[in-house]
Design a protein around this motif. Structure first.
Motif, PDB file in Angstrom:
ATOM      1  N   CYS A 132     121.668 -74.428  24.411  1.00 18.28           N
ATOM      2  CA  CYS A 132     123.063 -73.975  24.541  1.00 18.28           C
ATOM      3  C   CYS A 132     124.010 -74.977  23.892  1.00 18.28           C
ATOM      4  O   CYS A 132     124.875 -74.616  23.080  1.00 18.28           O
ATOM      5  CB  CYS A 132     123.426 -73.881  26.022  1.00 18.28           C
ATOM      6  SG  CYS A 132     123.294 -72.240  26.684  1.00 18.28           S
ATOM      7  N   LYS A 133     123.840 -76.209  24.298  1.00 14.10           N
ATOM      8  CA  LYS A 133     124.753 -77.265  23.832  1.00 14.10           C
ATOM      9  C   LYS A 133     124.697 -77.423  22.322  1.00 14.10           C
ATOM     10  O   LYS A 133     125.718 -77.554  21.653  1.00 14.10           O
ATOM     11  CB  LYS A 133     124.371 -78.603  24.484  1.00 14.10           C
ATOM     12  CG  LYS A 133     125.267 -78.969  25.645  1.00 14.10           C
ATOM     13  CD  LYS A 133     124.966 -80.380  26.099  1.00 14.10           C
ATOM     14  CE  LYS A 133     125.739 -80.685  27.371  1.00 14.10           C
ATOM     15  NZ  LYS A 133     125.322 -81.926  27.968  1.00 14.10           N
ATOM     16  N   THR A 175     129.529 -72.175  27.195  1.00 16.40           N
ATOM     17  CA  THR A 175     128.113 -71.903  27.437  1.00 16.40           C
ATOM     18  C   THR A 175     127.903 -71.455  28.874  1.00 16.40           C
ATOM     19  O   THR A 175     128.691 -71.783  29.767  1.00 16.40           O
ATOM     20  CB  THR A 175     127.257 -73.159  27.184  1.00 16.40           C
ATOM     21  OG1 THR A 175     127.713 -74.199  28.054  1.00 16.40           O
ATOM     22  CG2 THR A 175     127.361 -73.607  25.737  1.00 16.40           C
ATOM     23  N   ALA A 176     126.846 -70.677  29.059  1.00 19.35           N
ATOM     24  CA  ALA A 176     126.431 -70.271  30.406  1.00 19.35           C
ATOM     25  C   ALA A 176     124.908 -70.322  30.445  1.00 19.35           C
ATOM     26  O   ALA A 176     124.250 -69.946  29.469  1.00 19.35           O
ATOM     27  CB  ALA A 176     126.936 -68.865  30.704  1.00 19.35           C
ATOM     28  N   LEU A 177     124.371 -70.759  31.599  1.00 20.78           N
ATOM     29  CA  LEU A 177     122.919 -70.933  31.683  1.00 20.78           C
ATOM     30  C   LEU A 177     122.216 -69.740  32.319  1.00 20.78           C
ATOM     31  O   LEU A 177     120.993 -69.758  32.503  1.00 20.78           O
ATOM     32  CB  LEU A 177     122.605 -72.213  32.487  1.00 20.78           C
ATOM     33  CG  LEU A 177     123.152 -73.498  31.843  1.00 20.78           C
ATOM     34  CD1 LEU A 177     122.888 -74.705  32.736  1.00 20.78           C
ATOM     35  CD2 LEU A 177     122.523 -73.717  30.462  1.00 20.78           C
ATOM     36  N   SER A 178     122.972 -68.718  32.661  1.00 20.26           N
ATOM     37  CA  SER A 178     122.361 -67.500  33.222  1.00 20.26           C
ATOM     38  C   SER A 178     123.314 -66.324  32.989  1.00 20.26           C
ATOM     39  O   SER A 178     124.513 -66.519  32.701  1.00 20.26           O
ATOM     40  CB  SER A 178     122.122 -67.666  34.722  1.00 20.26           C
ATOM     41  OG  SER A 178     123.371 -67.725  35.398  1.00 20.26           O
ATOM     42  N   GLY A 179     122.758 -65.131  33.185  1.00 19.99           N
ATOM     43  CA  GLY A 179     123.582 -63.927  33.039  1.00 19.99           C
ATOM     44  C   GLY A 179     124.688 -63.893  34.077  1.00 19.99           C
ATOM     45  O   GLY A 179     125.829 -63.531  33.780  1.00 19.99           O
ATOM     46  N   ALA A 180     124.340 -64.289  35.306  1.00 15.08           N
ATOM     47  CA  ALA A 180     125.328 -64.266  36.387  1.00 15.08           C
ATOM     48  C   ALA A 180     126.480 -65.223  36.072  1.00 15.08           C
ATOM     49  O   ALA A 180     127.657 -64.886  36.272  1.00 15.08           O
ATOM     50  CB  ALA A 180     124.660 -64.640  37.708  1.00 15.08           C
ATOM     51  N   GLU A 181     126.139 -66.417  35.574  1.00 21.24           N
ATOM     52  CA  GLU A 181     127.193 -67.385  35.241  1.00 21.24           C
ATOM     53  C   GLU A 181     128.064 -66.839  34.097  1.00 21.24           C
ATOM     54  O   GLU A 181     129.286 -67.002  34.089  1.00 21.24           O
ATOM     55  CB  GLU A 181     126.561 -68.731  34.828  1.00 21.24           C
ATOM     56  CG  GLU A 181     127.598 -69.816  34.626  1.00 21.24           C
ATOM     57  CD  GLU A 181     127.013 -71.117  34.067  1.00 21.24           C
ATOM     58  OE1 GLU A 181     125.772 -71.232  34.012  1.00 21.24           O
ATOM     59  OE2 GLU A 181     127.800 -71.983  33.657  1.00 21.24           O
ATOM     60  N   ALA A 182     127.411 -66.185  33.141  1.00 22.24           N
ATOM     61  CA  ALA A 182     128.162 -65.606  32.018  1.00 22.24           C
ATOM     62  C   ALA A 182     129.184 -64.586  32.518  1.00 22.24           C
ATOM     63  O   ALA A 182     130.342 -64.569  32.088  1.00 22.24           O
ATOM     64  CB  ALA A 182     127.200 -64.953  31.027  1.00 22.24           C
TER      65      ALA A 182
END
Ligand SMILES: [Fe+2]
Length: 391
Positions: free
Chosen positions: A39-40, A55-62
């Motif tokens: 991501c980074k 950036t987001a590390l999951s769909g939920a976070e997105a």
């Protein structure tokens, strides 16, 4: 997992072979991948060009991030734990169809990329990713989205234009209709001027007829035809010489034949006027009788148009209950008796049934109102009999 390796996959080669695209202005991109380093790195590479990245590390976070912060484009790994890239794609498309959505998939999972495009993704990238290809693909997807929005904007503008033009057309049609009604009023006034003894007769029979038409459940179009025919039903009398029209005594046989011609004369006059053409038939048949004893053609029962059959009852009602040169108006009860007695002979029983289905007070109330009216009634302006009971 995303990577910035400079490896050209077959899909990437195909992408680079496409026509050059217009570069987008600074766009806001969301990179979604469960690998923080990937991501980074991609965010860093994209930020060096035209993109502002989060950036987001999951769909939920997105999804949480998208609720607070609009993004122009999303680059999403398809294979993530929890909410998959496909599930995120479906949710983003539901919420924000205008966002460009690129999916990243492994070389061995190209089918998933194609499936994602069928489900609404704008492009798919094969990992390991080539930064230039990601950038080119982003520009292409953003350009496509801008075009889609322009088309949508144009469509909405067209709809507004159509709605505006429709409003103008409706206003113009109302004006035309109003001018028809004014013409009709002038015709009615001319008839009344010619035959002062029956002043207001046209207006009253028109209202009586419309009330019966309403009770019989006739259509709005039929109401209008009846109104348009009943109001100028005696227009043919304009062609009669005073010696016949205003003769105080009984007519000779020859004069009676001449008088009867007013139905045909009225028909001939009116049938050439487009907005009265449908009503012309009522004018020609307004002296026919249910049993065939009327004129001009001795039509019987259903041979007589329904508007004329209704008119007969209305005409009788007004003739009996209005002042005449040779007698004062008679009570409505007298007219009711005549209509009852002659139902099935002079009058269509269906019409007389509709007539008697209404409260008896209906008829004198209409007559009183019409005696007070000095201009064309509003029911005619509105094109129907809907306001008969309340105007
Ligand atoms: Fe007549």
């Amino acid at each position: 997992m995303l990577s910035s390796d400079k490896v050209l996959t077959p899909a990437a080669e195909a992408l680079t072979a496409q026509a050059p695209v217009t570069r987008s202005p600074t766009a806001r991109v969301l990179i979604v991948d469960d690998e923080p380093a990937a991501c980074k790195l991609l965010a860093l590479l994209l930020s060096e060009t035209d993109f502002e990245c989060k950036t987001a590390l999951s769909g939920a976070e997105a999804l949480r991030l998208l609720e607070k912060d609009n993004r122009d484009a999303i680059v999403c790994d398809l294979n993530m734990p929890g909410m998959t890239g496909m599930e995120l794609l479906a949710e983003v498309r539901r919420r924000s169809p205008q966002v460009a959505f690129l999916v990243a998939t492994g070389l061995d999972d190209v089918r998933a990329g194609i499936l994602a495009m069928k489900s609404g993704a704008d492009d798919y990238l094969v990992k390991p990713l080539h930064a230039d290809l990601v950038i080119a693909s982003l520009h292409r997807a953003l350009q496509k989205k801008r075009l889609e929005q322009e088309v949508e904007g144009y469509r909405l503008h067209l709809e507004e234009m159509v709605a505006e033009r429709t409003k103008q057309m409706e206003a113009a049609l109302k004006l035309v209709e109003r001018s028809y009604e004014d013409t009709l009023e002038a015709l009615g006034a001319a008839i009344d001027l010619r035959d002062a003894a029956t002043e207001g007769h046209s207006r009253r029979v028109c209202r009586f007829a419309l009330e019966m038409a309403k009770a019989m459940g006739l259509s709005e179009a039929q109401h209008k035809t009846i109104a348009m025919g009943a109001y100028p039903h005696d227009i043919g009398k304009l062609a009669l010489p005073d010696g016949i029209l205003l003769k105080p005594g009984p007519l000779t046989a020859e004069e009676r034949v001449f008088m009867q011609q007013h139905a045909q004369t009225g028909y001939d006059l009116v049938k050439q006027i487009p907005f009265l053409a449908d009503a012309a038939e009522l004018i020609r048949t307004h002296h026919e009788r249910y049993d065939g004893s009327g004129y001009l053609r001795g039509l019987k029962a259903e041979q007589i148009p329904i508007g004329a059959r209704i008119f007969e009852v209305a005409d009788t009602l007004d003739a009996i209950t209005s002042d005449r040169p040779y007698r004062r108006a008679l009570p409505f009860e007298d007219a009711f008796r005549v209509i009852q007695t002659e139902s099935g002979r002079l009058y269509d029983p269906q019409v007389s049934t509709a007539f008697f289905s209404l409260p008896k007070e209906t008829w004198p109330t209409i007559a009183r109102m019409q005696h007070q009216v000095t201009s064309l009634p509003s029911w005619l302006r509105s094109g129907g009999a809907g306001s008969l009971g309340s105007s």
